[in-house]
Scaffold this active site. Structure first.
Site, PDB file in Angstrom:
ATOM      1  N   PHE A 207       0.859  -1.189   0.000  1.00 45.58           N
ATOM      2  CA  PHE A 207       0.000   0.000   0.000  1.00 45.58           C
ATOM      3  C   PHE A 207       0.889   1.231   0.000  1.00 45.58           C
ATOM      4  CE2 PHE A 207      -2.421   3.183   2.529  1.00 45.58           C
ATOM      5  CZ  PHE A 207      -3.656   3.174   1.899  1.00 45.58           C
TER       6      PHE A 207
ATOM      7  N   THR B  85       2.330   6.704   2.242  1.00 40.53           N
ATOM      8  CA  THR B  85       3.340   7.507   2.930  1.00 40.53           C
ATOM      9  C   THR B  85       4.503   7.847   2.009  1.00 40.53           C
ATOM     10  OG1 THR B  85       2.794   6.500   5.053  1.00 40.53           O
ATOM     11  CG2 THR B  85       4.948   7.542   4.874  1.00 40.53           C
ATOM     12  N   GLU B  86       4.949   9.088   2.082  1.00 30.55           N
ATOM     13  CA  GLU B  86       6.075   9.544   1.281  1.00 30.55           C
ATOM     14  C   GLU B  86       7.181  10.074   2.190  1.00 30.55           C
ATOM     15  OE1 GLU B  86       3.573  10.793  -2.728  1.00 30.55           O
ATOM     16  OE2 GLU B  86       4.710  12.342  -1.658  1.00 30.55           O
TER      17      GLU B  86
ATOM     18  N   CYS C 105      -9.278   2.987   3.902  1.00 29.52           N
ATOM     19  CA  CYS C 105      -8.451   1.773   3.976  1.00 29.52           C
ATOM     20  C   CYS C 105      -7.717   1.709   5.309  1.00 29.52           C
ATOM     21  CB  CYS C 105      -7.437   1.750   2.834  1.00 29.52           C
ATOM     22  SG  CYS C 105      -8.122   1.765   1.168  1.00 29.52           S
TER      23      CYS C 105
ATOM     24  N   GLY D  55      13.740  -9.056  34.687  1.00 28.69           N
ATOM     25  CA  GLY D  55      15.093  -8.639  35.044  1.00 28.69           C
ATOM     26  C   GLY D  55      16.005  -8.637  33.825  1.00 28.69           C
TER      27      GLY D  55
ATOM     28  N   GLU E 251       0.395   3.838  10.754  1.00 28.16           N
ATOM     29  CA  GLU E 251      -1.068   3.881  10.611  1.00 28.16           C
ATOM     30  C   GLU E 251      -1.673   5.028  11.426  1.00 28.16           C
ATOM     31  OE1 GLU E 251      -2.450   1.835   8.515  1.00 28.16           O
ATOM     32  OE2 GLU E 251      -1.119   0.108   8.383  1.00 28.16           O
TER      33      GLU E 251
END
Length: 396
Positions: A140, A143-144, A250, A351, A375
């Site tokens: 998908f 985003t750039e 989407c 721990g 997202e």
């Protein structure tokens, strides 16, 4: 290295009897995916995380168990399941690993769903069955490099030619990019409107570069998409897509799955911490007998229970097609924050052993540092809620 926290010891916390709200089908779906995760993911995932490798052989296996597009109709290779079932699937897969859930989320919610929602009948028949079987892998592209939280500012663009669109631009932080056969790419046309295009591997000018040296989601194949005068056939336009609302819808699908998935990661950390606390002795008794350890475990269980109830109600709203973007944002943000806090508390209970690959804690913690950002960042989801509350968009 085999984790000492074995899958056979896992007991999903259900303090409020939420199982009573589930149908028999829901429980069967969950049991099937839980068995798959115990068998196919947990035994090998630590090695893949340590070596930063993607277990490519799992793609067809996800297809075989119906993890891809489970809510889509049977005629397109989907499972015809409801959103509670889908959520439970994401919960179990992320219990195994966030990177594996990301692989499934992208294929189902960000590739198959937009083709189903915005595509032509021909596109659905051409791509969905292969994606459902895992014969095709998708990614998908929204985003750039310079546009993450502000996707409306994206610069990828295409111009119309006689029988094709000429696409230029790039996308960054794209899950499945290095292994994808197709990409759902969001770009602006000459009028400045955002549209969805199906770009296929092999198209001249289309390349994918893998991102290396990640401290998080190390089992996920993450990369970049680059388009240099790519000729995309006109029949590859998603005709039902129009404007930023299309990719954001989407993302609502994917964020819903993340809300459930984060609960799975939290459950795994909690159960590992509970078992460790009962086995580890200090000062002549198990650390589970100390008040501060019991405080941590009690608070973990409380937060998981709240998140389970949030998911269940959101799932019911999704089934009725009533879930809003703001409601999904609330669940995504709250549940991922909850899981990240539990991972940190669980690490303290373990721990020094908590930082080793013998236990799943640090892997979950590092993964969740990505999940809390992708997202929609933690802050952006707050502002989505703020806009819903006040009617004022603080991010514009």
């Amino acid at each position: 290295m085999q984790p000492r926290h074995q899958p056979s010891t896992f007991e999903a916390p259900d303090f409020y009897g939420i199982d009573d709200l589930l149908s028999q089908e829901h429980k069967l779906v969950r049991a099937s995916i839980r068995d798959f995760v115990n068998r196919e993911i947990i035994p090998c995932i630590e090695d893949h995380a340590q070596n930063a490798t993607f277990p490519a052989n799992i793609i067809p296996k996800f297809g075989q168990i119906g993890a891809f597009g489970p809510t889509l109709p049977l005629e397109f290779g989907g499972g015809g399941l409801d959103y509670i079932s889908y959520g439970l699937m994401m919960q179990e897969i992320e219990r195994g690993d966030s990177g594996m859930r990301s692989t499934v989320s992208v294929q189902s919610s960000l590739v198959m769903w937009p083709i189903f929602a915005y595509g032509t009948e021909e596109q659905k028949q051409k791509y969905l069955p292969g994606l459902a079987k895992g014969e095709l892998v998708g990614c998908f592209g929204l985003t750039e490099p310079d546009h993450g939280s502000n996707p409306g500012g994206l610069q990828s663009n295409f111009i119309e030619r006689s029988d094709y669109y000429l696409l230029n631009g790039s996308k960054l932080w794209i899950t499945n990019a290095p292994i994808a056969d197709i990409a759902i790419v969001w770009a602006k046309n000459e009028q400045g409107s955002i549209r969805g295009l199906i770009v296929e591997r092999g198209m001249e000018g289309f390349s994918t570069a893998e991102i290396h040296n990640k401290w998080s989601l190390r089992t996920s194949a993450t990369g970049e998409l680059v388009f240099q005068d790519v000729k995309v056939p006109k029949e590859n336009m998603l005709p039902g897509s129009n404007g930023l609302k299309s990719p954001l819808a989407c993302l609502d699908q994917a964020r819903y799955g993340i809300a459930w998935g984060a609960v799975g990661a939290a459950m795994d950390c909690y159960e590992s911490a509970r078992h460790y606390a009962l086995e580890r002795s200090q000062f002549g008794k198990t650390i589970a007998s100390f008040q501060l350890t019991q405080k941590k475990l009690a608070e973990m269980l409380t937060e998981i229970t709240k998140a389970q109830l949030l998911c269940w109600r959101l799932g019911m709203l999704k089934n009725e097609d009533k879930a809003t973007t703001a409601q999904i944002s609330m669940a995504k943000r709250a549940n991922v924050e909850m899981a990240l806090n539990i991972a940190r508390e669980a690490r303290q209970i373990h721990g020094g052993m908590g930082i080793t690959g013998e236990y799943p804690i640090m892997r979950h913690m590092m993964n969740l540092e990505s999940v809390v950002t992708y997202e929609g960042t933690h802050e952006i989801h707050l502002l989505i809620l703020g806009y819903d509350i006040t009617g004022i968009a603080a991010f514009k």
